[in-house]
Structures are given as C-alpha cells and as structure tokens.
Design an enzyme around this catalytic site. Structure first.
Site, short mmCIF file in Angstrom:
data_model
loop_
_atom_site.label_atom_id
_atom_site.label_comp_id
_atom_site.label_asym_id
_atom_site.label_seq_id
_atom_site.Cartn_x
_atom_site.Cartn_y
_atom_site.Cartn_z
N GLU A 173 6.93 1.61 -9.10
CA GLU A 173 5.95 0.79 -9.84
C GLU A 173 5.23 1.58 -10.93
OE1 GLU A 173 3.39 -1.20 -7.03
OE2 GLU A 173 5.06 -2.28 -6.10
N GLU A 286 11.00 -4.23 -2.50
CA GLU A 286 9.76 -4.57 -1.80
C GLU A 286 9.56 -6.08 -1.90
OE1 GLU A 286 6.06 -2.47 -2.41
OE2 GLU A 286 7.10 -0.58 -2.87
#
Length: 482
Positions: A173, A286
């Site tokens: 991320e 995720e």
C-alpha cells in the site's frame, strides 16, 4: 423459491489456481503473538512454539499460499532482526502499529509454519524504509545454495537447505500516507519497484514479484508503463464496511468482481499500449468485511452467517476470475478481523467465514466451468442494480468425473429449490455440505463455539438432473459424481 442452473462440463473457463483461497497473517494485534505463535514455554499446547489448535485448524483450511509479515508492518520490518537465536534478537518499536515487536517469530519460524500447514510462503519485503540491498539479502537467505554471507548465515542458524521461496511482494500500500515510506505517485512507486525487483532477481531470477497496485487508474498505468517488465502480479486490496443491511452486504461480491475485472482490463490495455511483454495478473492479497468495532490495536470482531454469505460470494467470484486473479489472501486468518478466534486462556472459536473456507478448500476441482443461473432477483440500492438471490460457480476435477457446485443462496428467509442440468456430464449421485445457521446474525463465540456448523444432506438425481434444496442465507458445496 425455485431456480434452475446449467453447467457445461465441456466449456472450461480456465484452470483454477487454488492460491485464490489464500490467507494473510501480519504482526498486528494478537494475530502472530497469541494466535500463530505462543512460544515453547507457553501453557497453551504448542508444537515448537506454534499454537497447536490454531495450527491444526489452519491445516484443515488447506491454504495454498500465506502472505506475511504484512501489511503495514512490512514497510518498517527489517528481516535480519528476526533470524538467529531468539534470546539474541532485538526488541524493536513497530512504527506501523505503535507496538513493541519482540522478533520471536521471524523468517525461519514463518517458513517452518508454512511447511507444517502445507502452504506456499508469500513474503512481502520492506520497500518503505528498507533498501533493495536488504531485500536481495532476504532472497539470498531464503533461496541461495551458494557460500555467500546470507546463505551461510541461514546454515549457521540450522537450515542447511534453501527454502525456495517463489513469491515475493515489493512493498505494501505504498500509495497511502499511512504507510512508512509511502510514494507520492505511481511513477515513484514504479521506479522503486524496478530497483527492488532488479536486485532481488539478480540473486534468484526465478522468483515471482507482486507489485503495489490499487484501484487508481493513474497509479496502475504508471506502474505498468514504467515497471511492467519487472513484476508478475499487481496487488489490489478491498475492505467492505460490515455495518450494511444484510442484502447490501450479500450483494457486494458482484461489485468486487466487477472492480477486479476493471483493474485487470486497464492493466492489459496498458500492457498493449506500452508494449509490455511480461504477463501481469492480479493478486487480491487483502480482502474482508470490516466492522466499526474492529479498532486498533487489536482489530477484534466476531463475524457471523451474514459474513459467511459474503465470503462465499467472493470465493465464487474468484473462481470465475481464475484467469485474471490467481492469488487471493483473506485478511486475516487469526484474531485480527479473524477467521479464527484464539483466546489467551486457550479457548478457540471458528467463525462461519472459516467454515466457508474449509468447505471450499476441501471441495474444489481443478478447472472452472461455464455456468448459468435462472433465479429471482432483488434490487440493491447501493449498487443500483438487480442482484440474483442464487449465485452459482462450478469446478471439475482433471479427469472430469467429479463436478463441484458452489452455490450461495442470498435470501435471508426463503430456501431455494435448485435444479441443475448438465451438458457433457451425466450425474449419478450428489451430496451437499453447507453453512447456514438458523439466522443471518448467528455467530460462533468463545462461549458458544458450535452454534454454526457445516451440515450435510443428499441431493437427488433424476433423469440426468440434480435437485437440491438450499437453506436460506446459505453457502453450499454440492459434490456430484458422474
């Protein structure tokens, strides 16, 4: 409610990579410490420090891949702190989560745990405040057969043979300012990805690289344009707020499927536009439902049947996306937004979401088949579209003798009478396993761990067609022998 399905055994969408049922564990809350690892001195039964009840429960999931050590944690994690004698490992401040990291569970523990549960390891390197040299050293420690420093260090610490870790993530991320060492834009992340992948592959050219992607078209375009020849998968993370009405939550997997297709389509268009020859697919590494009560630092929640219906819908979508999204990692396996609740007093509960993963992990074929479903619909006010009450996916074994039907009945009150017809397959017998509970809000808790179970029933085969009753709010896997 009556519905009819159709399965064409000769129309194969693609080969199912069972890594799509993968898991994710992070140094966060009580996922690792207290969940995966309790240490050899713990009063909780363990095997070499690995919590035994959790170990056995994860083995039953049959996960083909597990992602580690993060997550946000990976962007500040220096792997060298987690190898060697445990009593000599430093205790570090974890900037990602504001916690203390004892480093008792490191690379060798993770890889041994993966061996015990039968999973392929997926290691995410520190591309936040780490360096390409550090990442390359990690690859050397895990994979090198030579006599160089980090390979020799692995042997000194008692692991003579290389681990052969194939799947490596470069960062997590990095588009987010919550991330240690975040990137300002996709171009900066692309440059960083190239630098890391270049050095890591000089150590082991055979590794596969997962790069940081998202749902921002500009970010993904820059990643493919500048670094597309350096990575094999682009990651996407999606969390869904759990405080939705049941029908809206049950509809979300349709939206997730569309969003993943859109990202994949953009990646392929960018490859074509910029002449990128390397194949790039997606790693949905995720995903989960996230309730408001799941707050830092522990991120605890107890999910129920409604979330199992959501989970079944996502797994069906990933089957249909077998060519586009071969890797999926549920976030997270233990104690943090968990499939498994493992208490400090030694008790454990398996959520309905866990039961769905267990159903699919044990009952899935090798090839995804083309299906169609004729069913009633309801309208989603959030998606602004009709949503079929019944969702159908099908997989077949390599020899074509067994077909598994993966069927979700979204209706919160009505069972469904399902009739399935086949092309190029003649069913002889069928059995059904399902997760439903009595109500959509039923949950398994530490005090009542068996409220929701996997239940069984037989299907009826007549004149080449399969008939089975689907309970309301249920996730079903029907095994059909031909």
């Amino acid at each position: 409610m009556e519905c009819k399905g159709f399965v064409d055994a000769s129309a194969v969408i693609g080969r199912l990579d069972k890594r799509c049922y993968g898991q994710f564990i992070e140094h966060l809350g009580r996922c690792i410490y207290g969940g995966i690892w309790v240490g050899e001195e713990s009063e909780i039964p363990n095997h070499k420090g690995f919590r035994l009840d959790v170990l056995e429960a994860i083995k039953e999931l049959n996960p083909k891949v597990v992602r580690w050590p993060g997550g946000n944690f990976s962007s500040g994690y220096h792997w060298i702190d987690g190898v060697g004698p445990r009593e000599e490992r430093p205790r570090r401040y974890d900037m990602a989560w504001g916690a203390e990291e004892p480093n008792a569970f490191g690379t060798d523990e993770f890889l041994e745990w993966c061996r015990l549960v039968g999973a392929e390891p997926f290691i995410v390197v520190n591309a936040g405040n780490g360096t390409p040299e550090e990442a390359a050293g990690w690859v050397e420690y895990c994979n090198s057969k030579g006599g160089t420093y980090y390979a020799s260090l692995r042997r000194r610490y008692g692991h003579a043979d290389p681990y052969g870790v194939r799947l490596w993530g470069v960062g997590n991320e990095l588009y987010g300012r919550w991330q240690i060492g975040f990137c300002l834009d996709g171009a900066e992340c692309a440059r960083r990805t190239m630098e890391f992948a270049n050095e890591m592959r000089k150590v082991d050219p055979s590794i596969e690289i997962v790069a940081v992607g998202c749902e921002d078209p500009e970010w993904n375009l820059e990643m493919v344009k500048k670094a597309g020849e350096y990575f094999d998968y682009l990651s996407v993370h999606i969390y869904i707020g759990g405080d939705k009405p049941y029908r809206e939550l049950a509809a979300v997997p349709l939206n997730i499927e569309e969003r993943l297709r859109n990202v994949y389509g953009l990646v392929q268009s960018a490859r074509q536009r910029y002449g990128v020859k390397r194949e790039i697919r997606l790693a949905f590494d995720e995903w989960n439902v996230w309730y408001p009560e799941a707050k830092a630092p522990l991120h605890k929640q107890v999910t129920g049947v409604r979330d199992a219906v959501f989970t079944g819908g996502v797994l069906n979508a990933l089957q249909r996306l077998c060519r586009e999204v071969p890797i999926g990692c549920f976030a997270q396996t233990v104690n943090v937004l968990p499939l498994i609740i493992a208490a400090e007093d030694g008790r454990m509960a398996l959520t309905p979401q866990y039961l769905v993963f267990k159903l699919y992990g044990e009952n899935t074929g090798d090839q995804v088949l083309k299906t169609a479903i004729d069913t009633d619909h309801y309208r989603s006010s959030e998606l602004m579209r009709p949503v079929p009450y019944v969702d159908l996916s099908a997989t077949a074994t390599e020899d074509g003798r067994t077909i598994y039907l993966h069927v979700v009945n979204r209706h919160e009150k009505e069972p469904a009478e399902l009739e399935i017809s086949f092309r190029n397959f003649t069913p002889k017998e069928a059995s059904c396993m399902y997760v439903a509970g009595e109500k959509v809000d039923d949950r398994n808790t530490l005090g009542e761990p068996d409220r929701v179970k996997i239940e069984r029933k037989d299907g009826v085969v007549e004149s080449g067609r399969l008939h089975v009753d689907l309970p309301a709010h249920s996730v079903n896997v029907i095994k059909t022998l031909g």
